[in-house]
Design a protein around this motif. Sequence first.
Motif, PDB file in Angstrom:
ATOM      1  N   SER A  37       0.827  -1.212   0.000  1.00 16.80           N
ATOM      2  CA  SER A  37       0.000   0.000   0.000  1.00 16.80           C
ATOM      3  C   SER A  37       0.859   1.258   0.000  1.00 16.80           C
ATOM      4  O   SER A  37       0.365   2.329   0.347  1.00 16.80           O
ATOM      5  N   CYS A  38       2.131   1.109  -0.356  1.00 16.67           N
ATOM      6  CA  CYS A  38       3.043   2.250  -0.522  1.00 16.67           C
ATOM      7  C   CYS A  38       3.298   2.997   0.780  1.00 16.67           C
ATOM      8  O   CYS A  38       3.568   4.188   0.763  1.00 16.67           O
ATOM      9  N   TYR A  39       3.161   2.329   1.925  1.00 14.07           N
ATOM     10  CA  TYR A  39       3.433   3.009   3.182  1.00 14.07           C
ATOM     11  C   TYR A  39       4.888   2.953   3.587  1.00 14.07           C
ATOM     12  O   TYR A  39       5.346   3.743   4.380  1.00 14.07           O
ATOM     13  N   HIS A  40       5.612   1.956   3.092  1.00 14.60           N
ATOM     14  CA  HIS A  40       7.057   2.041   3.228  1.00 14.60           C
ATOM     15  C   HIS A  40       7.764   1.251   2.138  1.00 14.60           C
ATOM     16  O   HIS A  40       7.173   0.378   1.513  1.00 14.60           O
ATOM     17  N   GLY A  64      -1.665  -3.173 -11.840  1.00 11.88           N
ATOM     18  CA  GLY A  64      -0.885  -2.824 -13.022  1.00 11.88           C
ATOM     19  C   GLY A  64       0.152  -1.730 -12.825  1.00 11.88           C
ATOM     20  O   GLY A  64       0.869  -1.386 -13.749  1.00 11.88           O
ATOM     21  N   PHE A  65       0.248  -1.175 -11.614  1.00 13.17           N
ATOM     22  CA  PHE A  65       1.223  -0.110 -11.369  1.00 13.17           C
ATOM     23  C   PHE A  65       2.270  -0.529 -10.343  1.00 13.17           C
ATOM     24  O   PHE A  65       1.942  -1.168  -9.341  1.00 13.17           O
ATOM     25  N   ASN A  95       5.226   4.162  -9.222  1.00 15.71           N
ATOM     26  CA  ASN A  95       3.935   4.788  -9.517  1.00 15.71           C
ATOM     27  C   ASN A  95       3.031   4.809  -8.297  1.00 15.71           C
ATOM     28  O   ASN A  95       1.858   4.457  -8.368  1.00 15.71           O
ATOM     29  N   SER A  96       3.582   5.222  -7.159  1.00 12.31           N
ATOM     30  CA  SER A  96       2.822   5.070  -5.922  1.00 12.31           C
ATOM     31  C   SER A  96       1.517   5.877  -5.930  1.00 12.31           C
ATOM     32  O   SER A  96       0.528   5.466  -5.334  1.00 12.31           O
TER      33      SER A  96
END
Length: 315
Positions: free
Chosen positions: A48-51, A62-63, A68-69
């Motif tokens: 989830s792009c938290y770290h 797809g990202f 591509n956060s």
Amino acid sequence: MIQVRNLTKRYGSLLAVDNISFDVERGGVVGFLGPNGAGKTTTLRILSCYHPATSGSASVAGFDVFKNSMEVRRRVGYLPESTPLYSEMRVREYLNFRGKLRGMSHPQRVDAIRRVTDRCWLGEFVDRPIGQLSKGMRQRVGLADAIMHDPEVLILDEPTIGLDPTQIRETRNLIKELGERHTVLLSSHILSEVEQTCDRTIIIAAGRIVASGSPQDLRNRFSTQARVVAEVRGPQQEVESGARGLPGVQKVESSSNNGWVRVAVDAKPDLDVREDLYRLTAAKGWTLRELRREGATLEDFFVQVTAEQQKQRTK
Ligand SMILES: Nc1ncnc2c1ncn2[C@@H]1O[C@H](COP(=O)(O)OP(=O)(O)O)[C@@H](O)[C@H]1O
Ligand SMILES: [Mg+2]
């Protein structure tokens, strides 16, 4: 929908996630199951792009989560292990505030709040301060927040932890419902939860993936080591030593109750000792009232694979 390749995360010298790879297809609920400290939260936070990860790659919808956060965040709803909610805010205010952070317009927010409070059964609580809600209700607010932007993927970290049995059942039903529209990846250290909620399970222990498949697949894979249980009316010592003498038998346990002896026989994998056991009782003239193969439970499997992994880590 989710692709993870050779993902590794170190905290100093600790290898929290050790070169894991897995895929999650579109739709349905996938369980990320493992004991405490296995690396579940670490993995979900990376997705989830938290770290950031130490190495490896991951993509969601797809990202790429590293390159591509922003795109990933737009498509992912994340429910962290403990939801940081503002206790003085009312539910509606909070969701409105979260919608603003996501750049939603006023009409979009009004619409979304109606949709998510309805979906998460929050209707009558929308004007209550969050601090006055029970833990179960607050969890629903967290879920409502996670689905506000109608994400393709939902990542839920131990969504039922700390809830009472009724709330657990309600939350599970809600997650199953959400799985009809979204791809859900949820973590849990409770096997029965994953068995009841998920279509597929990925088992992680000590930072590594140790098994994956549907609960039924995992059970089948383990059932080659099933045991045979019999109930016999006969002298316990003799029943036990007779069973122990059968070809391929590795372990026998017995107990006795009202003259009935219950023997549990573990034999070599893929060997079914029921026939031999029946012949033995017939030859001895003992009465046999039960003879069955006991399917291994998923719990046996879980305990075994996670224990093996833990042992390897400490080597
Ligand atoms: N911020 C951190 N700093 C150092 N070690 C951490 C940190 N977060 C987690 N860990 C360690 O990484 C391992 C995996 O933790 P975590 O991903 O939280 O596991 P799980 O969610 O499966 O219980 C544990 O040994 C934990 O102590
Ligand atoms: Mg965790």
